[in-house]
Write a protein that holds these residues in place. Structure first.
Motif, PDB file in Angstrom:
ATOM      1  N   ALA A  47     -12.612  71.708  49.094  1.00  0.00           N
ATOM      2  CA  ALA A  47     -13.385  71.097  50.174  1.00  0.00           C
ATOM      3  C   ALA A  47     -14.861  70.966  49.808  1.00  0.00           C
ATOM      4  CB  ALA A  47     -13.231  71.917  51.461  1.00  0.00           C
ATOM      5  N   ALA A  48     -15.367  71.894  49.005  1.00  0.00           N
ATOM      6  CA  ALA A  48     -16.788  71.859  48.625  1.00  0.00           C
ATOM      7  C   ALA A  48     -17.095  70.719  47.669  1.00  0.00           C
ATOM      8  CB  ALA A  48     -17.194  73.193  47.997  1.00  0.00           C
ATOM      9  N   LEU A  49     -16.066  70.192  46.993  1.00  0.00           N
ATOM     10  CA  LEU A  49     -16.292  69.123  46.023  1.00  0.00           C
ATOM     11  C   LEU A  49     -16.196  67.737  46.644  1.00  0.00           C
ATOM     12  CD1 LEU A  49     -14.229  70.519  43.007  1.00  0.00           C
ATOM     13  CD2 LEU A  49     -16.698  70.639  43.368  1.00  0.00           C
ATOM     14  N   VAL A  50     -15.555  67.625  47.805  1.00  0.00           N
ATOM     15  CA  VAL A  50     -15.415  66.325  48.456  1.00  0.00           C
ATOM     16  C   VAL A  50     -16.800  65.777  48.810  1.00  0.00           C
ATOM     17  CG1 VAL A  50     -14.508  65.125  50.478  1.00  0.00           C
ATOM     18  CG2 VAL A  50     -13.121  66.863  49.326  1.00  0.00           C
ATOM     19  N   GLY A  51     -17.035  64.537  48.443  1.00  0.00           N
ATOM     20  CA  GLY A  51     -18.336  63.904  48.683  1.00  0.00           C
ATOM     21  C   GLY A  51     -19.267  63.968  47.500  1.00  0.00           C
ATOM     22  N   GLN A  52     -18.956  64.823  46.517  1.00  0.00           N
ATOM     23  CA  GLN A  52     -19.773  64.900  45.309  1.00  0.00           C
ATOM     24  C   GLN A  52     -19.310  63.864  44.285  1.00  0.00           C
ATOM     25  OE1 GLN A  52     -20.419  68.742  43.565  1.00  0.00           O
ATOM     26  NE2 GLN A  52     -20.246  69.828  45.515  1.00  0.00           N
ATOM     27  N   SER A  53     -20.149  63.625  43.296  1.00  0.00           N
ATOM     28  CA  SER A  53     -19.771  62.745  42.198  1.00  0.00           C
ATOM     29  C   SER A  53     -18.850  63.503  41.242  1.00  0.00           C
ATOM     30  CB  SER A  53     -21.008  62.253  41.446  1.00  0.00           C
ATOM     31  OG  SER A  53     -20.639  61.599  40.243  1.00  0.00           O
ATOM     32  N   GLY A  54     -17.765  62.874  40.835  1.00  0.00           N
ATOM     33  CA  GLY A  54     -16.860  63.516  39.892  1.00  0.00           C
ATOM     34  C   GLY A  54     -17.529  63.816  38.570  1.00  0.00           C
ATOM     35  N   ALA A  55     -18.481  62.965  38.179  1.00  0.00           N
ATOM     36  CA  ALA A  55     -19.173  63.160  36.903  1.00  0.00           C
ATOM     37  C   ALA A  55     -20.027  64.417  36.901  1.00  0.00           C
ATOM     38  CB  ALA A  55     -20.049  61.945  36.589  1.00  0.00           C
ATOM     39  N   SER A  56     -20.370  64.932  38.089  1.00  0.00           N
ATOM     40  CA  SER A  56     -21.214  66.132  38.151  1.00  0.00           C
ATOM     41  C   SER A  56     -20.495  67.360  37.623  1.00  0.00           C
ATOM     42  CB  SER A  56     -21.677  66.372  39.590  1.00  0.00           C
ATOM     43  OG  SER A  56     -20.558  66.674  40.426  1.00  0.00           O
ATOM     44  N   LEU A  57     -19.158  67.310  37.535  1.00  0.00           N
ATOM     45  CA  LEU A  57     -18.399  68.440  37.003  1.00  0.00           C
ATOM     46  C   LEU A  57     -18.377  68.455  35.478  1.00  0.00           C
ATOM     47  CD1 LEU A  57     -15.318  68.237  39.392  1.00  0.00           C
ATOM     48  CD2 LEU A  57     -17.324  69.706  39.622  1.00  0.00           C
ATOM     49  N   VAL A 111      -9.118  60.439  28.294  1.00  0.00           N
ATOM     50  CA  VAL A 111     -10.311  60.911  27.589  1.00  0.00           C
ATOM     51  C   VAL A 111     -10.383  62.433  27.680  1.00  0.00           C
ATOM     52  CG1 VAL A 111     -11.795  60.684  29.628  1.00  0.00           C
ATOM     53  CG2 VAL A 111     -12.814  60.607  27.350  1.00  0.00           C
ATOM     54  N   GLU A 112     -10.888  63.062  26.616  1.00  0.00           N
ATOM     55  CA  GLU A 112     -11.107  64.504  26.592  1.00  0.00           C
ATOM     56  C   GLU A 112     -12.580  64.788  26.883  1.00  0.00           C
ATOM     57  OE1 GLU A 112      -9.813  65.903  22.802  1.00  0.00           O
ATOM     58  OE2 GLU A 112      -7.690  65.498  23.187  1.00  0.00           O
ATOM     59  N   PHE A 113     -12.843  65.875  27.597  1.00  0.00           N
ATOM     60  CA  PHE A 113     -14.210  66.205  27.960  1.00  0.00           C
ATOM     61  C   PHE A 113     -14.319  67.692  28.252  1.00  0.00           C
ATOM     62  CE2 PHE A 113     -11.976  65.572  31.871  1.00  0.00           C
ATOM     63  CZ  PHE A 113     -12.535  66.476  32.762  1.00  0.00           C
ATOM     64  N   ARG A 114     -15.552  68.158  28.337  1.00  0.00           N
ATOM     65  CA  ARG A 114     -15.819  69.543  28.727  1.00  0.00           C
ATOM     66  C   ARG A 114     -16.379  69.571  30.143  1.00  0.00           C
ATOM     67  NH1 ARG A 114     -19.741  70.535  23.927  1.00  0.00           N
ATOM     68  NH2 ARG A 114     -19.914  68.302  24.362  1.00  0.00           N
ATOM     69  N   ALA A 115     -15.843  70.470  30.953  1.00  0.00           N
ATOM     70  CA  ALA A 115     -16.337  70.653  32.321  1.00  0.00           C
ATOM     71  C   ALA A 115     -16.941  72.048  32.441  1.00  0.00           C
ATOM     72  CB  ALA A 115     -15.211  70.479  33.330  1.00  0.00           C
ATOM     73  N   ARG A 116     -17.869  72.156  33.371  1.00  0.00           N
ATOM     74  CA  ARG A 116     -18.523  73.451  33.579  1.00  0.00           C
ATOM     75  C   ARG A 116     -17.869  74.167  34.758  1.00  0.00           C
ATOM     76  NH1 ARG A 116     -22.682  74.817  31.020  1.00  0.00           N
ATOM     77  NH2 ARG A 116     -23.346  72.672  30.627  1.00  0.00           N
ATOM     78  N   GLN A 117     -17.424  75.388  34.514  1.00  0.00           N
ATOM     79  CA  GLN A 117     -16.809  76.185  35.568  1.00  0.00           C
ATOM     80  C   GLN A 117     -17.884  76.762  36.484  1.00  0.00           C
ATOM     81  OE1 GLN A 117     -14.648  78.722  32.697  1.00  0.00           O
ATOM     82  NE2 GLN A 117     -12.764  78.010  33.669  1.00  0.00           N
ATOM     83  N   ALA A 118     -17.447  77.298  37.622  1.00  0.00           N
ATOM     84  CA  ALA A 118     -18.393  77.885  38.576  1.00  0.00           C
ATOM     85  C   ALA A 118     -19.169  79.030  37.946  1.00  0.00           C
ATOM     86  CB  ALA A 118     -17.656  78.365  39.820  1.00  0.00           C
ATOM     87  N   SER A 119     -18.564  79.702  36.971  1.00  0.00           N
ATOM     88  CA  SER A 119     -19.233  80.819  36.285  1.00  0.00           C
ATOM     89  C   SER A 119     -20.291  80.344  35.288  1.00  0.00           C
ATOM     90  CB  SER A 119     -18.193  81.657  35.548  1.00  0.00           C
ATOM     91  OG  SER A 119     -17.551  80.877  34.542  1.00  0.00           O
ATOM     92  N   GLY A 120     -20.318  79.034  35.019  1.00  0.00           N
ATOM     93  CA  GLY A 120     -21.256  78.488  34.030  1.00  0.00           C
ATOM     94  C   GLY A 120     -20.629  78.249  32.673  1.00  0.00           C
ATOM     95  N   ALA A 121     -19.428  78.776  32.457  1.00  0.00           N
ATOM     96  CA  ALA A 121     -18.752  78.600  31.168  1.00  0.00           C
ATOM     97  C   ALA A 121     -18.220  77.171  31.045  1.00  0.00           C
ATOM     98  CB  ALA A 121     -17.609  79.599  31.026  1.00  0.00           C
ATOM     99  N   GLU A 122     -18.139  76.688  29.809  1.00  0.00           N
ATOM    100  CA  GLU A 122     -17.591  75.359  29.547  1.00  0.00           C
ATOM    101  C   GLU A 122     -16.121  75.481  29.143  1.00  0.00           C
ATOM    102  OE1 GLU A 122     -19.903  73.366  26.614  1.00  0.00           O
ATOM    103  OE2 GLU A 122     -21.736  73.354  27.824  1.00  0.00           O
ATOM    104  N   ARG A 123     -15.330  74.477  29.536  1.00  0.00           N
ATOM    105  CA  ARG A 123     -13.899  74.497  29.207  1.00  0.00           C
ATOM    106  C   ARG A 123     -13.434  73.065  28.936  1.00  0.00           C
ATOM    107  NH1 ARG A 123     -10.409  78.649  29.568  1.00  0.00           N
ATOM    108  NH2 ARG A 123      -8.181  78.198  29.720  1.00  0.00           N
ATOM    109  N   TRP A 124     -12.505  72.925  28.001  1.00  0.00           N
ATOM    110  CA  TRP A 124     -12.014  71.609  27.613  1.00  0.00           C
ATOM    111  C   TRP A 124     -10.907  71.135  28.555  1.00  0.00           C
ATOM    112  CZ3 TRP A 124     -13.692  67.926  24.445  1.00  0.00           C
ATOM    113  CH2 TRP A 124     -14.622  68.254  23.460  1.00  0.00           C
ATOM    114  N   PHE A 125     -10.982  69.838  28.923  1.00  0.00           N
ATOM    115  CA  PHE A 125      -9.970  69.208  29.756  1.00  0.00           C
ATOM    116  C   PHE A 125      -9.651  67.818  29.200  1.00  0.00           C
ATOM    117  CE2 PHE A 125     -11.945  72.275  32.552  1.00  0.00           C
ATOM    118  CZ  PHE A 125     -10.886  72.796  33.265  1.00  0.00           C
ATOM    119  N   GLU A 126      -8.510  67.316  29.621  1.00  0.00           N
ATOM    120  CA  GLU A 126      -8.117  65.943  29.315  1.00  0.00           C
ATOM    121  C   GLU A 126      -7.769  65.267  30.635  1.00  0.00           C
ATOM    122  OE1 GLU A 126      -5.179  64.281  26.040  1.00  0.00           O
ATOM    123  OE2 GLU A 126      -4.066  64.952  27.812  1.00  0.00           O
ATOM    124  N   THR A 127      -8.334  64.091  30.880  1.00  0.00           N
ATOM    125  CA  THR A 127      -8.047  63.394  32.127  1.00  0.00           C
ATOM    126  C   THR A 127      -7.377  62.057  31.855  1.00  0.00           C
ATOM    127  OG1 THR A 127      -8.983  62.547  34.203  1.00  0.00           O
ATOM    128  CG2 THR A 127     -10.324  62.287  32.241  1.00  0.00           C
TER     129      THR A 127
END
Length: 369
Positions: A126-136, A162-178
């Motif tokens: 719910a906290a992510l609704v309304g935000q830009s997806g690119a901000s993750l 596409v593969e990319f890195r997203a930032r977790q709430a803890s600040g750590a980066e993690r690899w994802f594929e979308t």
């Protein structure tokens, strides 16, 4: 006990269909009787007959006007029911999927994100609704996401990955594929973009490990010949100055013959440990043969390179390798040369200098003429 299923429950559609059908049948019956030469109203008083005739005309007109509207209404109800059923199936899958499912507006604003985002990013949906997806997405990978997103919008119905890195709430980066797919509306305009986002951190770790293994000597953990030659070529192409040195462990065969190959391996690991300690952070040391090593000293002139190589040779001669209660001390011969415009010529010059160091009695440094 009779288990014969009863008739299906009546619905508003059934009632509406029956009423329209009855009206149409009454009107059609009156028309057919008139066509056949029978007056259905003759047996009735004149006033009542005229009233019934007028009623039939009204029923016929109503049937003509309302029947298409009624069937359009029924079709709309069926479509809405199918849509609700489809949405329920989508939500059921999304809510229980281990992948993140996200729906965004054409401008990238998040409309929906599945509960799996808690597990992977530590965020509340719910906290992510309304935000830009690119901000993750981490800043360095946002151009990749934008390019894939624009491509999906330009080709509705086709899939972009596409593969990319997203930032977790803890600040750590993690690899994802979308996997992205734009969904067109009835008018051809894009209603939304649906993304399925999969965690590929483990796969990326394996890829990195394989890449490192392909460029690393498994015994010493140093770079291997392939890695060294690639870095040397890169330095030459970039036009960076520096020096190259070849190092050979003196009388290494005697160690293997006298104490065994396990002792020889221990000596090679000792050299790797000493080299890491004595070389500069910018330098590269690689194992390119059995007991032969190469040093790449970027940005170093001959005076600095001589000092670094001399320090390495002295440190190695002072360091003992302990193996099975045996103390082994070994020295090295080093050939040094400035990097030229050719990797092959540079290696040949260093090799000639190394030969001169060995010919001079070993345990010394020789600089190419």
């Amino acid at each position: 006990m009779d288990r014969t299923p009863g008739p299906p429950p009546a619905t508003p559609e059934h009632g509406l269909g029956h009423a329209l059908g009855l009206s149409a049948l009454l009107a059609l019956g009156a028309v057919l009787m008139n066509v056949a030469g029978h007056d259905p109203w003759a047996m009735l008083p004149q006033v009542l007959g005229q009233q019934l005739q007028w009623l039939v005309v009204q029923l016929a007109a109503a049937s003509v006007v309302t029947t298409p509207l009624a069937w359009a209404f029924l079709r709309q109800r069926r479509l809405l029911a199918q849509l609700r059923e489809s949405e329920a199936r989508y939500r059921l899958l999304a809510d229980h999927s281990t992948d993140i499912i996200m729906t965004t507006a054409p401008d990238g604003t998040i409309h929906y994100v599945s509960p799996a985002v808690r597990q992977h990013l530590g965020c509340e949906p719910a906290a992510l609704v309304g935000q830009s997806g690119a901000s993750l997405v981490v800043a360095a990978d946002q151009p990749l996401i934008r390019t894939a997103y624009r491509a999906a919008l330009a080709r509705p119905g086709e899939v972009e990955c596409v593969e990319f890195r997203a930032r977790q709430a803890s600040g750590a980066e993690r690899w994802f594929e979308t996997t992205l797919r734009a969904v067109p509306g009835p008018g051809g305009t894009i209603d939304c973009v649906v993304s399925m986002i999969r965690d590929i951190a483990e796969r990326k770790a394996v890829e990195v490990a394989l890449a490192e293994a392909a460029l690393t000597d498994p015994l010493t953990g140093l770079a291997n010949r392939r890695h060294f030659e690639a870095e040397l070529e890169r330095a030459i192409v970039a036009g960076r100055e520096g020096c190259l040195a070849l190092v050979d462990l003196d009388h290494f065969k005697r160690v293997n013959d006298r104490f065994g190959h396990a002792a020889g391996d221990a000596v090679l690991k000792t050299f790797a440990r000493v080299a890491r300690a004595e070389l500069r952070a910018s330098d590269l040391v690689a194992r390119i043969g059995g007991e032969e090593f190469a040093l790449l000293l970027p940005g170093a002139g001959l005076d600095v390179a001589e000092m670094v190589c001399g320090r390495l040779g002295a440190a190695l001669s002072r360091t003992a390798t302990q193996h099975d209660n045996i103390s082994i001390v070994i020295t090295s011969s080093i050939g040094l040369t400035p990097i030229t415009t050719s990797a092959m010529h540079s290696m040949e010059a260093a090799d000639r200098a190394l030969y001169e160091a060995k010919a001079a009695g070993r345990d010394c440094l020789s600089v190419a003429a």
